[in-house]
Design a protein around this motif. Sequence first.
Motif, PDB file in Angstrom:
ATOM      1  N   GLY A  59       2.043  18.449 -11.946  1.00  0.00           N
ATOM      2  CA  GLY A  59       2.857  19.255 -11.489  1.00  0.00           C
ATOM      3  C   GLY A  59       2.516  19.959 -10.095  1.00  0.00           C
ATOM      4  O   GLY A  59       1.729  19.342  -9.426  1.00  0.00           O
ATOM      5  N   THR A  60       2.973  21.131  -9.811  1.00  0.00           N
ATOM      6  CA  THR A  60       2.922  21.632  -8.325  1.00  0.00           C
ATOM      7  C   THR A  60       1.418  22.636  -8.719  1.00  0.00           C
ATOM      8  O   THR A  60       0.848  22.836  -9.589  1.00  0.00           O
ATOM      9  CB  THR A  60       3.667  22.726  -8.067  1.00  0.00           C
ATOM     10  N   GLU A  61       1.105  23.031  -7.327  1.00  0.00           N
ATOM     11  CA  GLU A  61      -0.490  23.708  -7.428  1.00  0.00           C
ATOM     12  C   GLU A  61      -0.374  25.252  -8.002  1.00  0.00           C
ATOM     13  O   GLU A  61      -1.101  25.836  -8.177  1.00  0.00           O
ATOM     14  CB  GLU A  61      -0.780  23.855  -5.878  1.00  0.00           C
ATOM     15  N   SER A  62       1.009  25.608  -8.301  1.00  0.00           N
ATOM     16  CA  SER A  62       1.306  26.684  -8.928  1.00  0.00           C
ATOM     17  C   SER A  62       0.895  26.798 -10.367  1.00  0.00           C
ATOM     18  O   SER A  62       1.085  26.067 -11.387  1.00  0.00           O
ATOM     19  CB  SER A  62       2.678  27.246  -9.076  1.00  0.00           C
ATOM     20  N   ALA A  78       3.914  10.266  -9.487  1.00  0.00           N
ATOM     21  CA  ALA A  78       3.131  10.371 -10.808  1.00  0.00           C
ATOM     22  C   ALA A  78       2.439  11.529 -10.970  1.00  0.00           C
ATOM     23  O   ALA A  78       2.678  12.342 -11.958  1.00  0.00           O
ATOM     24  CB  ALA A  78       2.197   9.202 -11.138  1.00  0.00           C
ATOM     25  N   GLU A  79       1.915  12.203  -9.776  1.00  0.00           N
ATOM     26  CA  GLU A  79       1.103  13.377  -9.731  1.00  0.00           C
ATOM     27  C   GLU A  79       2.051  14.583  -9.671  1.00  0.00           C
ATOM     28  O   GLU A  79       1.701  15.635 -10.802  1.00  0.00           O
ATOM     29  CB  GLU A  79       0.375  13.508  -8.531  1.00  0.00           C
ATOM     30  N   PHE A 109       0.805  -1.317  -0.060  1.00  0.00           N
ATOM     31  CA  PHE A 109      -0.198   0.079   0.079  1.00  0.00           C
ATOM     32  C   PHE A 109       0.826   1.215   0.013  1.00  0.00           C
ATOM     33  O   PHE A 109       0.557   2.353  -0.769  1.00  0.00           O
ATOM     34  CB  PHE A 109      -0.985  -0.008   1.215  1.00  0.00           C
ATOM     35  N   LEU A 110       2.034   1.299   0.807  1.00  0.00           N
ATOM     36  CA  LEU A 110       2.922   2.640   0.753  1.00  0.00           C
ATOM     37  C   LEU A 110       3.578   2.750  -0.449  1.00  0.00           C
ATOM     38  O   LEU A 110       3.552   3.764  -0.952  1.00  0.00           O
ATOM     39  CB  LEU A 110       3.986   2.261   1.833  1.00  0.00           C
ATOM     40  N   VAL A 111       3.952   1.617  -1.252  1.00  0.00           N
ATOM     41  CA  VAL A 111       4.433   1.722  -2.493  1.00  0.00           C
ATOM     42  C   VAL A 111       3.350   2.360  -3.449  1.00  0.00           C
ATOM     43  O   VAL A 111       4.056   3.154  -4.209  1.00  0.00           O
ATOM     44  CB  VAL A 111       5.008   0.439  -2.957  1.00  0.00           C
ATOM     45  N   PHE A 112       2.259   1.851  -3.507  1.00  0.00           N
ATOM     46  CA  PHE A 112       1.366   2.505  -4.538  1.00  0.00           C
ATOM     47  C   PHE A 112       1.148   3.849  -4.212  1.00  0.00           C
ATOM     48  O   PHE A 112       0.935   4.797  -5.056  1.00  0.00           O
ATOM     49  CB  PHE A 112      -0.026   1.796  -4.258  1.00  0.00           C
TER      50      PHE A 112
END
Length: 175
Positions: A34-37, A28-29, A18-21
């Motif tokens: 990217g970031t929220e900027s 991937a996100e 679960f930690l690996v996923f």
Amino acid sequence: MFDTMTMTKVLGAVCGTFLVFLLGGWAAELIYVGTESHDEEHAQGYVIDVPESGGGEPAEAEPEVTFEEAFEVADATAGEGVFRNCRSCHALEDGSNGVGPHLFGVVGRDVDAVADYAYSGALEEAADVWTEENLYAFLQDPQGYAPGTKMSFAGLRDPADRANLIAYLATNPGS
């Protein structure tokens, strides 16, 4: 067989998976989202500038090239290349019909002149003779020129291609 140590190992393996996923999803996100900027320097994708139209008026269309203008500069050699579109259904040899009638001597020929070809009847209503002008109009939009024709080809949109093809067909023996 199922002692406390085995259960601890199974629970540890499930939590580790679960930690690996979770870490994979987070990585991937960062890579793809990217970031929220959302400032312009770090914006994702491309910005396409679209010119504003003046008050909803339609854009000025390209001027239509007349038959005479296109035929003045027609090139039969270039028309031979355009004829590749026609080869799948038409032949240039006299008497060898394909899906469509042969095009041997088509320029100046009566519309329904090929005796062993079953015409749809729509062409006879549209024209009597395949003049250069009639061929030019027909090749632009076959279904629009002769509604109900058997020819399913969408047409040649480029006026130069139509004129070049007609010049090539006119050089065919029998024309």
